[in-house]
Write a protein that holds these residues in place. Structure first.
Motif: not given
Length: 307
Positions: A95-108
């Protein structure tokens, strides 16, 4: 009655706030859950919860019992994961959590590459611009943007991001170029409602002190995408993380302003709870994700004077 199952039902009832909500979450009849909780109270010989029409409350004995039950259930879960090989073979759910935009642009993008390498690992990505407690969310690792407050977390720094002020060229032609943060007063502003970005903060060139600007927004939004789109449309000035506006600035749709008054870039970390007893799946993810995120964030976080 299976005592561990009954303990899990009791804990779930407290976490969900009612027997019916816990039954829905667990996918069992309310009567089954109620019977198990009643049998558990009979077994320990005391009342553990007080039922009211609106919510559940713990008795003193119940408070101590639930805290102990949580530890027992966590220990059992770890033993089962060890038996299943999660501590010797990279498999199971992360289970990984991240701010929404950081997740979309960098984490995903990093997660997608990682999953291709480890077919026996599943990932649940929880996207939220609020700080999520790892224990409460049963999360393994989080991407955190901002200063870390919880010293119990292990943190791996992967980069930094400037907090920037931008406006469209058409907006600046109409209202003029702000020369100081005080010039923002009275200008239309688009505010992204984020705890890490409100109120707007600037550093004095003369004293080095930080001050805030908090006018009534012309437009208040709950996502960075909306703030960027509104700024491009000329609705107002906005205050946002640089990676959210990087493409728009590169395309000439937005311009940086007040760069000399920016506060220090804010750090980005991967954080997790402990190095001890770490499942292989988590170690593999951190070892893979940290250098990948550093590379993705390498072009950010440099103050204008160093660019």
């Amino acid at each position: 009655m299976d005592r561990l199952e009954a303990m899990a039902m009791l804990v779930s009832s407290i976490e969900e706030g009612s027997l019916s909500a816990a039954a829905r979450k667990l996918g069992i009849p309310v009567a089954t859950l109620t019977r198990n909780v009643n049998d558990l109270e009979a077994l320990v010989g005391t009342r553990l919860i007080i039922r009211t029409t609106r919510k559940l409350a713990l008795t003193d004995a119940g408070t101590e019992y639930v805290a102990t039950a949580k530890r027992i259930l966590e220990d059992v879960d770890e033993l089962e994961r060890r038996a299943a090989g999660e501590f010797t073979t990279p498999r199971g759910e992360l289970v990984v959590t991240s701010p929404v935009q950081v997740a979309r642009l960098r984490v995903l993008p990093v997660i997608n590459q990682f999953l291709a390498l480890y077919p026996e690992i599943r990932i649940r990505l929880v996207q939220s611009d609020r700080v999520i407690d790892l224990v409460d969310a049963h999360a393994d690792v989080a991407v955190r943007v901002g200063r870390l407050r919880d010293s119990s977390l292990v943190a791996v720094r992967v980069g930094a991001l400037r907090v920037v002020t931008v406006a469209s060229p058409a907006f600046l032609d109409k209202y003029g170029q702000p020369e100081t943060p005080e010039d923002l007063h009275g200008l239309p502003c688009v505010v992204f409602d984020s705890p890490s970005l409100s109120p707007w903060r600037y550093r004095s060139q003369d004293t080095g002190q930080t001050s805030t600007v908090a006018d009534v927004p012309r437009l208040l939004v709950s996502s960075p995408d909306a703030a960027v789109d509104a700024a491009i449309a000329g609705i107002g000035v906005t205050f946002i993380l640089e990676h959210d506006v990087h493409d728009a600035v590169s395309a000439g749709k937005l311009k940086y302003i007040l760069q000399e008054f920016e506060v220090d870039p804010i750090p980005v970390h991967l954080v997790y709870l402990s190095r001890e007893g770490m499942p292989v799946k988590l170690r593999r993810f951190i070892d893979y994700a940290a250098p990948q995120l550093r590379e993705l964030l390498a072009g950010f976080g440099r103050s204008p004077s160093k660019e």
